[in-house]
Design a protein around this motif. Sequence first.
Motif, PDB file in Angstrom:
ATOM      1  N   HIS A   3       0.738  -1.213  -0.018  1.00  0.00           N
ATOM      2  CA  HIS A   3       0.193   0.088   0.133  1.00  0.00           C
ATOM      3  C   HIS A   3       1.036   1.281  -0.046  1.00  0.00           C
ATOM      4  O   HIS A   3       0.427   2.409  -0.711  1.00  0.00           O
ATOM      5  N   VAL A   4       1.906   1.181   0.946  1.00  0.00           N
ATOM      6  CA  VAL A   4       3.007   2.410   0.865  1.00  0.00           C
ATOM      7  C   VAL A   4       3.361   2.605  -0.553  1.00  0.00           C
ATOM      8  O   VAL A   4       3.706   3.961  -0.910  1.00  0.00           O
ATOM      9  N   GLN A   5       3.716   1.587  -1.483  1.00  0.00           N
ATOM     10  CA  GLN A   5       4.551   1.736  -2.446  1.00  0.00           C
ATOM     11  C   GLN A   5       3.401   1.962  -3.757  1.00  0.00           C
ATOM     12  O   GLN A   5       4.000   2.378  -4.715  1.00  0.00           O
ATOM     13  N   GLU A   6       2.081   2.083  -3.631  1.00  0.00           N
ATOM     14  CA  GLU A   6       1.436   2.344  -4.590  1.00  0.00           C
ATOM     15  C   GLU A   6       1.460   3.796  -5.274  1.00  0.00           C
ATOM     16  O   GLU A   6       1.406   4.826  -4.422  1.00  0.00           O
ATOM     17  N   LYS A   7       1.312   3.921  -6.599  1.00  0.00           N
ATOM     18  CA  LYS A   7       1.477   5.087  -7.056  1.00  0.00           C
ATOM     19  C   LYS A   7       0.271   5.797  -7.053  1.00  0.00           C
ATOM     20  O   LYS A   7      -0.837   5.247  -7.521  1.00  0.00           O
ATOM     21  N   ILE A   8       0.474   6.975  -6.376  1.00  0.00           N
ATOM     22  CA  ILE A   8      -1.067   7.864  -6.095  1.00  0.00           C
ATOM     23  C   ILE A   8      -1.201   8.684  -7.513  1.00  0.00           C
ATOM     24  O   ILE A   8      -2.082   8.921  -8.137  1.00  0.00           O
ATOM     25  N   VAL A   9       0.009   9.571  -7.690  1.00  0.00           N
ATOM     26  CA  VAL A   9       0.319  10.578  -8.820  1.00  0.00           C
ATOM     27  C   VAL A   9       1.359  10.328  -9.851  1.00  0.00           C
ATOM     28  O   VAL A   9       2.427   9.662  -9.452  1.00  0.00           O
ATOM     29  N   GLN A  10       0.844  10.105 -11.150  1.00  0.00           N
ATOM     30  CA  GLN A  10       1.984  10.038 -12.147  1.00  0.00           C
ATOM     31  C   GLN A  10       1.662  11.168 -12.964  1.00  0.00           C
ATOM     32  O   GLN A  10       0.681  11.399 -13.878  1.00  0.00           O
ATOM     33  N   ASP A  64       0.493  13.720 -19.698  1.00  0.00           N
ATOM     34  CA  ASP A  64      -0.412  12.943 -19.076  1.00  0.00           C
ATOM     35  C   ASP A  64      -0.562  12.881 -17.435  1.00  0.00           C
ATOM     36  O   ASP A  64       0.454  13.458 -17.046  1.00  0.00           O
ATOM     37  N   VAL A  65      -1.604  13.127 -17.175  1.00  0.00           N
ATOM     38  CA  VAL A  65      -1.870  13.003 -15.528  1.00  0.00           C
ATOM     39  C   VAL A  65      -2.562  11.783 -15.397  1.00  0.00           C
ATOM     40  O   VAL A  65      -3.666  11.745 -15.918  1.00  0.00           O
ATOM     41  N   GLN A  66      -2.042  11.107 -14.117  1.00  0.00           N
ATOM     42  CA  GLN A  66      -2.953   9.950 -13.705  1.00  0.00           C
ATOM     43  C   GLN A  66      -2.946  10.045 -12.222  1.00  0.00           C
ATOM     44  O   GLN A  66      -1.963  10.304 -11.428  1.00  0.00           O
ATOM     45  N   ILE A  67      -4.198   9.842 -11.804  1.00  0.00           N
ATOM     46  CA  ILE A  67      -4.175   9.741 -10.302  1.00  0.00           C
ATOM     47  C   ILE A  67      -4.847   8.188  -9.986  1.00  0.00           C
ATOM     48  O   ILE A  67      -5.940   8.014 -10.447  1.00  0.00           O
ATOM     49  N   LEU A  68      -4.245   7.545  -9.050  1.00  0.00           N
ATOM     50  CA  LEU A  68      -4.290   5.987  -8.825  1.00  0.00           C
ATOM     51  C   LEU A  68      -4.815   5.286 -10.002  1.00  0.00           C
ATOM     52  O   LEU A  68      -5.928   4.514 -10.225  1.00  0.00           O
ATOM     53  N   GLY A  69      -3.748   5.630 -11.352  1.00  0.00           N
ATOM     54  CA  GLY A  69      -3.941   4.719 -12.411  1.00  0.00           C
ATOM     55  C   GLY A  69      -5.055   5.279 -13.147  1.00  0.00           C
ATOM     56  O   GLY A  69      -4.830   4.834 -14.416  1.00  0.00           O
ATOM     57  N   GLN A  70      -5.824   6.306 -12.970  1.00  0.00           N
ATOM     58  CA  GLN A  70      -6.965   6.705 -13.917  1.00  0.00           C
ATOM     59  C   GLN A  70      -6.424   7.981 -14.451  1.00  0.00           C
ATOM     60  O   GLN A  70      -6.024   8.858 -13.647  1.00  0.00           O
TER      61      GLN A  70
END
Length: 300
Positions: A3-10, A64-70
């Motif tokens: 959970h700590v490593q999950e990408k929130i913002v890309q 591109d902007v992704q939040i929680l992979g979306q």
Amino acid sequence: MEHVQEKIVQVTGLRKTFGRRVVLREVNFEFSAGKIIGLVGPNGAGKTTIMKALLGLISTDAGDVQILGQPVSVNTHTVVTQEVGALIERPAIYPFLSGWQHLQVMTTSTTQMAWVVKALQMEDYIHYPAKRYSLGMKQKLGIAMALVDHPRLVILDEPMNGLDPQSVKRLRHLIVQLAQTGTTFLISSHILSELAKIIDMVILIDQGQVLLQRTMTQLQASAHHSLVIRTTENPRALRVLLHAGYSVTRRHDDLIVAKSVALTPLLRTILGAHIQILNMDQQQEDLETVLLGLLAEGKR
């Protein structure tokens, strides 16, 4: 740990122009869940534009902007509505609604509303119409609206504006508490001394470009350290140390020596010249000094 490593913002290759003015140039960064990220840079660097792009509030020319992979854009921001809380520039406050009614717009949970009101100590005025609020009260209400629905990501633009020192301390404590439970924060602030107390990572931006993205641990490691020494005979101590090959300067009543020296031989050099040491202290550059130095390097 996953959970700590999950990408929130890309954010990848983000570019934005207003007329002929390039505001964002190939902006790239990413960060994981539960982190507190400081977005810093001079006025006009592009910080607020980045935050608006993350929220799908403005169109961009490329990237591109992704939040929680979306994906997030002006046409696609369901994830923002569901998972992101934000305070950008000034809070959107309606003068004839009470603070409580503003929170009701954000959530149906009275438990969460009561929690955020208590956390920010707004009990005394939460049921007053917002037209009676001071600047600091309005700012707290804007922060409360961003936090009340327990979003996964919270974006705060200058959240400490208008807050008294006690409220700033309380907000810092609350942000750290929420980050420990998995909430991610992206915070822009010109009050770097306050930001430095809570952030895990810095994204430094200037003229629409990301100059660096580093953890606070990395920045602290790159900060200059020095020894500040005061003796009974500073002029003679200065000559003695220079003669012994030390890099030393005099500042007011102190001698400043680079910390990257062995302490025992330095002390022997001073004491061996029969000079008494009155005081010795270690100093480290603060975040503001480090970042100003990096900005100066970026403009060379």
